[in-house]
Write an enzyme that holds these catalytic residues in place. Sequence first.
Site, short mmCIF file in Angstrom:
data_model
loop_
_atom_site.label_atom_id
_atom_site.label_comp_id
_atom_site.label_asym_id
_atom_site.label_seq_id
_atom_site.Cartn_x
_atom_site.Cartn_y
_atom_site.Cartn_z
N ASN A 1 -62.16 -115.06 -82.80
CA ASN A 1 -62.31 -115.34 -84.25
C ASN A 1 -61.50 -114.36 -85.10
OD1 ASN A 1 -63.75 -113.01 -84.13
ND2 ASN A 1 -65.63 -113.82 -85.02
N LYS B 1 -75.55 -104.20 -75.31
CA LYS B 1 -75.02 -104.27 -73.94
C LYS B 1 -76.17 -104.22 -72.93
CE LYS B 1 -70.59 -104.35 -74.99
NZ LYS B 1 -69.83 -105.60 -74.89
N LEU C 1 -67.97 -117.61 -81.68
CA LEU C 1 -68.84 -118.06 -80.57
C LEU C 1 -70.32 -118.00 -80.94
CD1 LEU C 1 -66.94 -116.34 -77.72
CD2 LEU C 1 -67.51 -118.77 -77.72
N TYR D 1 -75.18 -100.92 -80.83
CA TYR D 1 -74.11 -101.47 -79.99
C TYR D 1 -74.49 -101.33 -78.51
CZ TYR D 1 -69.97 -100.92 -77.05
OH TYR D 1 -69.08 -100.98 -76.01
N SER E 1 -70.61 -101.70 -70.73
CA SER E 1 -70.10 -100.39 -71.16
C SER E 1 -70.92 -99.27 -70.57
CB SER E 1 -70.19 -100.36 -72.69
OG SER E 1 -70.08 -99.05 -73.16
C1 UD1 Z 1 -68.16 -95.98 -77.16
C2 UD1 Z 1 -68.72 -96.35 -75.81
C3 UD1 Z 1 -67.64 -97.04 -75.02
C4 UD1 Z 1 -67.08 -98.22 -75.78
C5 UD1 Z 1 -66.58 -97.76 -77.16
C6 UD1 Z 1 -66.18 -98.95 -78.01
C7 UD1 Z 1 -70.39 -94.63 -75.31
C8 UD1 Z 1 -70.69 -93.43 -74.52
N1 UD1 Z 1 -69.16 -95.14 -75.12
O1 UD1 Z 1 -67.12 -95.09 -76.91
O2 UD1 Z 1 -68.19 -97.48 -73.81
O3 UD1 Z 1 -65.99 -98.77 -75.10
O4 UD1 Z 1 -67.64 -97.10 -77.84
O5 UD1 Z 1 -65.90 -98.59 -79.32
O6 UD1 Z 1 -71.19 -95.15 -76.05
N2 UD1 Z 1 -64.05 -89.12 -81.91
C9 UD1 Z 1 -63.67 -88.15 -82.81
N3 UD1 Z 1 -63.02 -88.54 -83.94
C10 UD1 Z 1 -62.72 -89.86 -84.21
C11 UD1 Z 1 -63.14 -90.85 -83.26
C12 UD1 Z 1 -63.80 -90.42 -82.13
O7 UD1 Z 1 -63.90 -86.97 -82.60
O8 UD1 Z 1 -62.13 -90.16 -85.27
C13 UD1 Z 1 -64.73 -88.69 -80.67
C14 UD1 Z 1 -66.12 -89.27 -80.50
O9 UD1 Z 1 -67.09 -88.47 -81.08
C15 UD1 Z 1 -66.22 -89.32 -78.97
C16 UD1 Z 1 -64.78 -89.56 -78.52
O10 UD1 Z 1 -63.96 -89.18 -79.60
O11 UD1 Z 1 -66.62 -88.09 -78.49
C17 UD1 Z 1 -64.49 -91.01 -78.17
O12 UD1 Z 1 -64.92 -91.81 -79.26
P1 UD1 Z 1 -64.57 -93.36 -79.36
O13 UD1 Z 1 -63.13 -93.57 -79.06
O14 UD1 Z 1 -65.08 -93.86 -80.67
O15 UD1 Z 1 -65.36 -94.00 -78.17
P2 UD1 Z 1 -66.92 -93.79 -77.76
O16 UD1 Z 1 -67.76 -93.76 -78.96
O17 UD1 Z 1 -67.00 -92.67 -76.78
#
Ligand code: UD1
Length: 341
Positions: free
Chosen positions: A34, A155, A61, A151, A126
């Site tokens: 979508n 899952k 969906l 979220y 996930s």
């Molecule tokens: C989460 C899920 C993952 C999923 C994803 C989808 C968990 C443990 N993991 O990933 O399975 O595929 O969401 O969106 O729930 N961060 C920063 N600054 C930013 C963005 C992120 O510091 O601007 C840090 C976050 O705090 C984290 C890491 O980077 O520690 C990864 O973050 P992100 O890429 O958003 O993925 P998750 O939240 O780990």
Amino acid sequence: MKQVVLVTGGAGYIGSHTVVELQNSGYDVVIVDNFSNSQSSVVENIGKITGITPKLYSFDLADEKACTAFFHKEHIDAIIHFAAYKYVGESVEQPLRYYKNNLYSTLNLLTAMKEHHIKQLVFSSSCTVYGTPDVLPVVETTPVKPATCPYGNTKQIIEEILRDVCHTEHEYKVIALRYFNPIGAHPSALIGELPNGVPQNLIPYITQTAAGIREYLQVFGGDYNTPDGTCLRDYIHVVDLAKAHVKALHRMQNQNMEQNYEVFNIGTGKPSSVLDIIHAFEKVTGKVLPYKIVSRRVGDVEKVWADTTKANQIMGWKALLNLEEMLASAWNWEMKHNQAK
Ligand code: UD1
């Protein structure tokens, strides 16, 4: 005759890379998307990579009528279900939107599967289902703890629904792949992570900052109980992840599943902190990445990484690409994509 695979969310980040691997492995693909977090140009670019532009339907969906109409029109042999909202932080702010979208769409698909005798489904789960684990790395039998965000809860709930359905529908074959953190882009740089609006995931935020689109990266939390105080994750190349879906389909089609519902961790087994990622990115690209450590993000898990022995041994799948290759491909994609604008 070629098997026809429906890829829901096939224009999205993981979906598009999986469509490429499916087509390269001889499957016919039909995409339903979508475009809530993707763009139609992705489908054309898949065609440029593989030489085959997949058939595309654009509808939601979660809309039962539209879903029913689709399955009356198209013959489908197997489904890979990616279509879902996916942001931890956003889901904390908009729980109902997440529950409605992620659950209704899956229930509609399962209803259509029954009506049209479709027996194979790969579900995009996930590592979020592990919540805050007590023991690391996590194995598939690690108890599922309460999710830290809506979220994650969607899952967990969907995994339970699939387990229940498989319990009564003995001919079904369902594999849930628990992805860790997919990053990187296809080597062609024709497809990659393309979030609408301000990126919420780490890598697109980093590449957009390095490209000068964002001022600086906010590192969420520097006071976690980890070696450098930032969260630990298991980052995996999206192309390796996409290939796991082909392996899952083969496993279902070769009739060698031990149970009709199986789960697999899909990661590299190697933890990296946010600061590790920043430093590796700077090394690979030669760019200096401006960042500030700010407060923790609600819903984040402190640390999680995978034990992938089950996928390695039973599915014959292994992650092959390293962190440098992941980050180089993400940067290559960002640069090509910006030039193309
Ligand atoms: C989460 C899920 C993952 C999923 C994803 C989808 C968990 C443990 N993991 O990933 O399975 O595929 O969401 O969106 O729930 N961060 C920063 N600054 C930013 C963005 C992120 O510091 O601007 C840090 C976050 O705090 C984290 C890491 O980077 O520690 C990864 O973050 P992100 O890429 O958003 O993925 P998750 O939240 O780990």
